[in-house]
Design an enzyme around this catalytic site. Structure first.
Site, PDB file in Angstrom:
ATOM      1  N   HIS A 118       0.839  -1.200   0.000  1.00 63.81           N
ATOM      2  CA  HIS A 118       0.000   0.000   0.000  1.00 63.81           C
ATOM      3  C   HIS A 118       0.877   1.254   0.000  1.00 63.81           C
ATOM      4  CE1 HIS A 118      -3.104  -2.765   1.694  1.00 63.81           C
ATOM      5  NE2 HIS A 118      -2.198  -3.098   2.587  1.00 63.81           N
ATOM      6  N   TYR A 155      -7.803   4.445  10.962  1.00 64.51           N
ATOM      7  CA  TYR A 155      -6.447   4.689  11.470  1.00 64.51           C
ATOM      8  C   TYR A 155      -5.839   5.798  10.629  1.00 64.51           C
ATOM      9  CZ  TYR A 155      -5.050   1.704   7.503  1.00 64.51           C
ATOM     10  OH  TYR A 155      -4.879   1.160   6.248  1.00 64.51           O
ATOM     11  N   ARG A 170     -13.193  -3.653  12.003  1.00 61.95           N
ATOM     12  CA  ARG A 170     -12.330  -2.619  12.576  1.00 61.95           C
ATOM     13  C   ARG A 170     -11.818  -1.652  11.507  1.00 61.95           C
ATOM     14  NH1 ARG A 170      -7.050  -3.964  11.374  1.00 61.95           N
ATOM     15  NH2 ARG A 170      -6.717  -6.179  11.047  1.00 61.95           N
ATOM     16  N   HIS A 211      -4.580 -12.558   2.348  1.00 64.70           N
ATOM     17  CA  HIS A 211      -3.996 -13.227   3.528  1.00 64.70           C
ATOM     18  C   HIS A 211      -4.733 -14.546   3.852  1.00 64.70           C
ATOM     19  CE1 HIS A 211      -2.723  -9.153   3.377  1.00 64.70           C
ATOM     20  NE2 HIS A 211      -3.496  -8.645   4.291  1.00 64.70           N
ATOM     21  N   ASP A 271       3.044  -6.688   2.105  1.00 63.57           N
ATOM     22  CA  ASP A 271       2.085  -5.974   2.945  1.00 63.57           C
ATOM     23  C   ASP A 271       2.656  -4.670   3.510  1.00 63.57           C
ATOM     24  OD1 ASP A 271      -0.442  -5.569   4.118  1.00 63.57           O
ATOM     25  OD2 ASP A 271       0.286  -6.340   6.028  1.00 63.57           O
ATOM     26  N   ASN A 281      -1.494  -0.914  10.797  1.00 56.43           N
ATOM     27  CA  ASN A 281      -1.988  -1.337  12.120  1.00 56.43           C
ATOM     28  C   ASN A 281      -1.088  -2.342  12.836  1.00 56.43           C
ATOM     29  OD1 ASN A 281      -4.421   0.278  12.017  1.00 56.43           O
ATOM     30  ND2 ASN A 281      -5.037  -1.113  10.381  1.00 56.43           N
TER      31      ASN A 281
HETATM   32  O1  LIG Z   1      -2.752  -4.311   4.832  1.00 58.91           O
HETATM   33  C1  LIG Z   1      -3.609  -5.145   4.979  1.00 58.91           C
HETATM   34  O2  LIG Z   1      -3.804  -5.933   4.077  1.00 58.91           O
HETATM   35  C2  LIG Z   1      -4.374  -5.222   6.179  1.00 58.91           C
HETATM   36  C3  LIG Z   1      -4.892  -4.225   6.932  1.00 58.91           C
HETATM   37  C4  LIG Z   1      -5.179  -2.879   6.458  1.00 58.91           C
HETATM   38  C5  LIG Z   1      -6.067  -2.843   5.305  1.00 58.91           C
HETATM   39  O3  LIG Z   1      -6.280  -3.818   4.641  1.00 58.91           O
HETATM   40  C6  LIG Z   1      -6.737  -1.587   4.935  1.00 58.91           C
HETATM   41  O4  LIG Z   1      -6.575  -0.587   5.623  1.00 58.91           O
HETATM   42  O5  LIG Z   1      -7.460  -1.601   3.930  1.00 58.91           O
HETATM   43  C7  LIG Z   1      -5.247  -4.545   8.311  1.00 58.91           C
HETATM   44  O6  LIG Z   1      -5.428  -5.733   8.607  1.00 58.91           O
HETATM   45  O7  LIG Z   1      -5.328  -3.631   9.129  1.00 58.91           O
END
Ligand SMILES: O=C(O)/C=C(\CC(=O)C(=O)O)C(=O)O
Length: 296
Positions: A29, A45, A126, A176, A249, A254
């Site tokens: 990301h 977040y 979450r 995942h 990742d 988080n």
């Molecule tokens: O990086 C990941 O894949 C997992 C994340 C963040 C996420 O997916 C997001 O913010 O969209 C997580 O479990 O907090």
């Protein structure tokens, strides 16, 4: 929300494992930079900036050639930061978008032009307030040619999501592995359920990703060197080797309480894909089919 979190290692080690030529980090990301690309007002977040340049420097350091940048929930349905990363990559990145299900055909095509090749449905409570399955199904039925749907969920809702996922008319990519409890081992209930799901359709792909999340000390796991993850995931990679992807990742959203060294994460690859043939499928051949098929 005030404090901006930072979840990545400042100086990851150089991995011992050397990825094959053309290797793709198919799950990472970017965050911001916030001054240019503000976070969503609904973000759960607020991270520090993790810019495209930082991502590309890491890519080179780890020995990878390309990235698939997945729109993270903190940017909501405004894909500008992810599109910016793709645009700055010089052709070395493509992406997965998060869209408002009411998006127009023209806007979907604009995302395609910007390098997106799929959309992501996130079911983690979450991270998102709501995940409207009926609207998701509708938009999944009118995606540009060749696109897929990425789904992020935790193992406890796999069965509940089955009818919804069964109805999606394009290939599925599961983030995942649907977050199994890897401490149960390769034959544990979570892996068995996930295998049965994979067996239900040949176009369900998955990412053998996130040892740092799935085998975190904080969650009762091993922590680095993530032995539970290696033991549980290696058989899955071997058995479904033509539909598995891999990614760092980065920047590990988080995971601020358990910062992972990305060099160590790369060194997990030969533990889950022990032969050069498997490594080539995992890192090159498979992600190329989903993200750069025109080059094949
Ligand atoms: O990086 C990941 O894949 C997992 C994340 C963040 C996420 O997916 C997001 O913010 O969209 C997580 O479990 O907090």
């Amino acid at each position: 929300m005030s404090d901006r979190i930072k979840c990545w290692h400042d100086a990851p080690g150089k991995p011992v494992f050397v990825p094959p030529a053309g290797a793709i980090d198919a799950h990472c990301h970017v965050f911001g930079p916030m001054g240019e690309f503000p976070f969503s007002p609904k973000a759960k977040y607020l991270p520090q900036d993790a810019s495209p340049e930082m991502l590309f420097a890491l890519r080179d350091h780890l020995g990878f050639a390309r990235n698939v940048v997945v729109q993270a929930s903190c940017h909501g349905t405004d894909n500008a930061a992810t599109l910016n990363a793709i645009a700055r990559s010089g052709g070395k990145a493509r992406g997965v978008a998060v869209v408002d299900p009411d998006i127009s055909e023209a806007d979907l095509l604009a995302l395609h032009e910007g390098g997106m090749r799929g959309i992501r449905f996130n079911f983690l409570k979450r991270l998102v307030d709501n995940a409207p399955k009926d609207k998701f199904l509708e938009v999944a039925s009118r995606l540009p040619e060749g696109w897929h749907v990425v789904i992020y969920f935790e193992a406890d809702i796999l069965e509940e999501l089955r009818p919804f996922m069964d109805a999606i008319p394009v290939p599925l990519v599961i983030d995942h592995m649907g977050r199994p409890d890897v401490t149960q081992g390769p034959d544990g209930a979570d892996m068995k359920a996930f295998r049965s799901f994979l067996d239900s359709r040949e176009d369900i792909w998955f990412k053998a990703t996130c040892p740092e999340r799935l085998d975190a000390r904080k969650e009762g796991g091993m922590g680095d060197p993530w032995d539970n993850f290696a033991a549980a995931v290696a058989p899955l990679v071997a058995d479904y080797q033509d539909r598995v992807l891999w990614g760092t990742d980065w920047p590990h959203p988080n995971m601020q309480d358990e910062i992972a060294d990305d060099g160590h994460i790369v060194d997990m690859i030969p533990r889950i894909a022990p032969t050069p043939e498997l490594q080539h499928k995992l890192l090159v051949a498979n992600p190329m089919r989903l993200y750069w098929p025109e080059e094949l």
